[in-house]
Design a protein around this motif. Structure first.
Motif, PDB file in Angstrom:
ATOM      1  N   MET A 147       0.837  -1.208   0.000  1.00 53.71           N
ATOM      2  CA  MET A 147       0.000   0.000   0.000  1.00 53.71           C
ATOM      3  C   MET A 147       0.876   1.265   0.000  1.00 53.71           C
ATOM      4  O   MET A 147       0.586   2.235  -0.708  1.00 53.71           O
ATOM      5  N   LEU A 148       1.952   1.228   0.774  1.00 48.10           N
ATOM      6  CA  LEU A 148       2.865   2.387   0.794  1.00 48.10           C
ATOM      7  C   LEU A 148       3.535   2.564  -0.567  1.00 48.10           C
ATOM      8  O   LEU A 148       3.653   3.694  -1.067  1.00 48.10           O
ATOM      9  N   ARG A 149       3.961   1.442  -1.181  1.00 51.26           N
ATOM     10  CA  ARG A 149       4.619   1.556  -2.499  1.00 51.26           C
ATOM     11  C   ARG A 149       3.635   2.070  -3.552  1.00 51.26           C
ATOM     12  O   ARG A 149       4.025   2.797  -4.469  1.00 51.26           O
ATOM     13  N   ALA A 150       2.350   1.736  -3.415  1.00 51.14           N
ATOM     14  CA  ALA A 150       1.343   2.260  -4.351  1.00 51.14           C
ATOM     15  C   ALA A 150       1.195   3.774  -4.161  1.00 51.14           C
ATOM     16  O   ALA A 150       1.047   4.520  -5.133  1.00 51.14           O
ATOM     17  N   ALA A 197       4.212   5.339  -5.801  1.00 54.80           N
ATOM     18  CA  ALA A 197       4.103   5.303  -7.274  1.00 54.80           C
ATOM     19  C   ALA A 197       3.109   6.358  -7.763  1.00 54.80           C
ATOM     20  O   ALA A 197       3.299   6.954  -8.825  1.00 54.80           O
ATOM     21  N   ALA A 198       2.054   6.597  -6.971  1.00 56.12           N
ATOM     22  CA  ALA A 198       1.027   7.565  -7.378  1.00 56.12           C
ATOM     23  C   ALA A 198       1.440   9.007  -7.049  1.00 56.12           C
ATOM     24  O   ALA A 198       0.755   9.949  -7.442  1.00 56.12           O
ATOM     25  N   GLY A 199       2.534   9.171  -6.303  1.00 58.12           N
ATOM     26  CA  GLY A 199       3.030  10.519  -5.988  1.00 58.12           C
ATOM     27  C   GLY A 199       2.148  11.291  -5.027  1.00 58.12           C
ATOM     28  O   GLY A 199       2.149  12.526  -5.043  1.00 58.12           O
ATOM     29  N   THR A 200       1.375  10.595  -4.195  1.00 55.92           N
ATOM     30  CA  THR A 200       0.517  11.294  -3.227  1.00 55.92           C
ATOM     31  C   THR A 200       1.387  11.948  -2.149  1.00 55.92           C
ATOM     32  O   THR A 200       2.577  11.660  -2.029  1.00 55.92           O
ATOM     33  N   SER A 201       0.753  12.795  -1.310  1.00 51.63           N
ATOM     34  CA  SER A 201       1.561  13.449  -0.267  1.00 51.63           C
ATOM     35  C   SER A 201       2.071  12.407   0.729  1.00 51.63           C
ATOM     36  O   SER A 201       3.208  12.493   1.190  1.00 51.63           O
ATOM     37  N   LEU A 202       1.246  11.396   1.019  1.00 51.71           N
ATOM     38  CA  LEU A 202       1.733  10.317   1.891  1.00 51.71           C
ATOM     39  C   LEU A 202       2.904   9.594   1.226  1.00 51.71           C
ATOM     40  O   LEU A 202       3.914   9.293   1.875  1.00 51.71           O
ATOM     41  N   SER A 209       5.520   6.073  10.640  1.00 51.81           N
ATOM     42  CA  SER A 209       5.009   6.260  12.010  1.00 51.81           C
ATOM     43  C   SER A 209       3.786   5.388  12.295  1.00 51.81           C
ATOM     44  O   SER A 209       2.986   5.091  11.395  1.00 51.81           O
ATOM     45  N   ASP A 210       3.645   5.021  13.560  1.00 49.68           N
ATOM     46  CA  ASP A 210       2.492   4.215  13.984  1.00 49.68           C
ATOM     47  C   ASP A 210       1.186   4.926  13.629  1.00 49.68           C
ATOM     48  O   ASP A 210       0.230   4.295  13.178  1.00 49.68           O
ATOM     49  N   GLU A 211       1.150   6.228  13.836  1.00 49.04           N
ATOM     50  CA  GLU A 211      -0.074   6.996  13.590  1.00 49.04           C
ATOM     51  C   GLU A 211      -0.554   6.820  12.142  1.00 49.04           C
ATOM     52  O   GLU A 211      -1.724   6.529  11.885  1.00 49.04           O
ATOM     53  N   ILE A 212       0.376   6.978  11.208  1.00 50.15           N
ATOM     54  CA  ILE A 212       0.017   6.851   9.781  1.00 50.15           C
ATOM     55  C   ILE A 212      -0.405   5.416   9.474  1.00 50.15           C
ATOM     56  O   ILE A 212      -1.417   5.178   8.801  1.00 50.15           O
ATOM     57  N   MET A 213       0.346   4.455   9.986  1.00 52.12           N
ATOM     58  CA  MET A 213       0.075   3.054   9.629  1.00 52.12           C
ATOM     59  C   MET A 213      -1.243   2.564  10.233  1.00 52.12           C
ATOM     60  O   MET A 213      -1.984   1.800   9.608  1.00 52.12           O
ATOM     61  N   ILE A 214      -1.538   3.003  11.453  1.00 52.41           N
ATOM     62  CA  ILE A 214      -2.792   2.573  12.101  1.00 52.41           C
ATOM     63  C   ILE A 214      -3.989   3.142  11.330  1.00 52.41           C
ATOM     64  O   ILE A 214      -4.974   2.437  11.079  1.00 52.41           O
ATOM     65  N   PHE A 258       1.715  -5.836   9.036  1.00 53.06           N
ATOM     66  CA  PHE A 258       1.093  -5.080  10.129  1.00 53.06           C
ATOM     67  C   PHE A 258       0.510  -6.107  11.099  1.00 53.06           C
ATOM     68  O   PHE A 258      -0.129  -7.062  10.633  1.00 53.06           O
ATOM     69  N   PRO A 259       0.675  -5.944  12.405  1.00 47.29           N
ATOM     70  CA  PRO A 259       1.379  -4.877  13.114  1.00 47.29           C
ATOM     71  C   PRO A 259       2.874  -5.146  13.202  1.00 47.29           C
ATOM     72  O   PRO A 259       3.300  -6.285  13.284  1.00 47.29           O
ATOM     73  N   ARG A 260       3.654  -4.065  13.227  1.00 45.64           N
ATOM     74  CA  ARG A 260       5.104  -4.182  13.315  1.00 45.64           C
ATOM     75  C   ARG A 260       5.634  -3.622  14.623  1.00 45.64           C
ATOM     76  O   ARG A 260       6.844  -3.666  14.859  1.00 45.64           O
TER      77      ARG A 260
END
Ligand code: AP5
Ligand code: MG
Length: 214
Positions: free
Chosen positions: A34-37, A40-45, A60-65, A86-88
């Motif tokens: 999901m992070l690699r997508a 690839a899409a160039g989003t702010s995340l 960060s945990d906040e973003i991943m949760i 997940f969870p890590r």
């Protein structure tokens, strides 16, 4: 069927998830994919996450949760899911407990793929991935069987990122296993054999008698 795949970088989580997804027809929810997508899409995340992944550190945990909470609430997750990556961390594990409770779900099995360090390093350095669908392949494969794309090396499989990835896994993610051991949910799989051997062990663990819940 709700499954959780656990193991070190390169232990075969994505490989076995492909098999489970085909067999059970349930989504493979992989936070790394999901992070690699997003990247690839160039989003702010994606822009924020790119240097973190490239360095082999954790987002960060906040973003991943927030990311997993949103994904597990999607309609296709109602049939079941295979969570990978997940969870890590312990705060992520605690947040996932709360989320599963809110959703009225529980994990049927946590599958721990146990692989020795030398083998992990060899697999990561040789791995190829499809930039379109993110399927992983061993060295020597040319094209993706699913969409015919040319395969590439993952940025975090370059030598300088592999060491920090293993270190952060040992420091922050190994303790997560004890979180689930306490619930009697963990099946340890010897992840050192062939992909087919390991798939047989995974299926045997998944179809075994339901785990005793705490
Ligand atoms: P993520 O994508 O989850 O990476 P990872 O956990 O490091 O695991 P990998 O995908 O590298 O390995 P895998 O176990 O899936 O192995 P595979 O099946 O491909 O996360 C990437 C990054 O995103 C993290 O470093 C972090 O920055 C961030 N992130 C993600 N989730 C996060 C979270 N929750 N919190 C914070 N940050 C997060 O197999 C590897 C290779 O071996 C392949 O080539 C395969 O063909 C081969 N292989 C597989 N099985 C066998 C076998 N039995 N014999 C021989 N070769 C095999
Ligand atoms: Mg993976």
């Amino acid at each position: 069927m709700n499954l959780l795949l656990y193991g070190a970088p390169g232990s075969g989580k994505g490989t076995q998830a492909n098999m489970l997804r085909s067999h059970f027809g349930i989504p493979h929810i992989a936070t790394g994919d999901m992070l690699r997508a997003e990247i690839a899409a160039g989003t702010s995340l994606g822009q924020k996450a790119q240097p973190i992944l490239a360095a082999g550190h954790y987002v960060s945990d906040e973003i991943m949760i927030a990311m997993i909470a949103n994904r597990l609430r999607q309609p296709d997750s109602r049939r079941g899911f295979i969570v990978d990556g997940f969870p890590r961390t312990i705060p992520q594990a605690e947040a996932l407990d709360t989320l599963m409770h809110e959703l009225g779900r529980h994990f049927d099995r946590v599958l721990y793929l146990r692989v020795e360090l030398d083998e992990l390093l060899q697999r990561l350095s040789g791995r190829l991935v499809c930039p379109q669908c993110q399927r992983t392949y061993p060295p020597g494969t040319a094209l993706c069987v699913a969409d015919g794309s040319d395969l590439v090396q993952r940025e975090d499989d370059k030598a300088e990122a592999v060491k920090p990835r293993i270190e952060v896994y040992l420091q922050k993610t190994i303790p997560v296993l004890d979180h689930y051991r306490g619930e009697g949910l963990v099946s340890e799989i010897d992840g050192m054999g062939t992909i087919d051997d390991i798939s047989r062990q995974v299926m045997a663990a998944v179809t075994a008698q339901p785990a005793k819940r705490a």
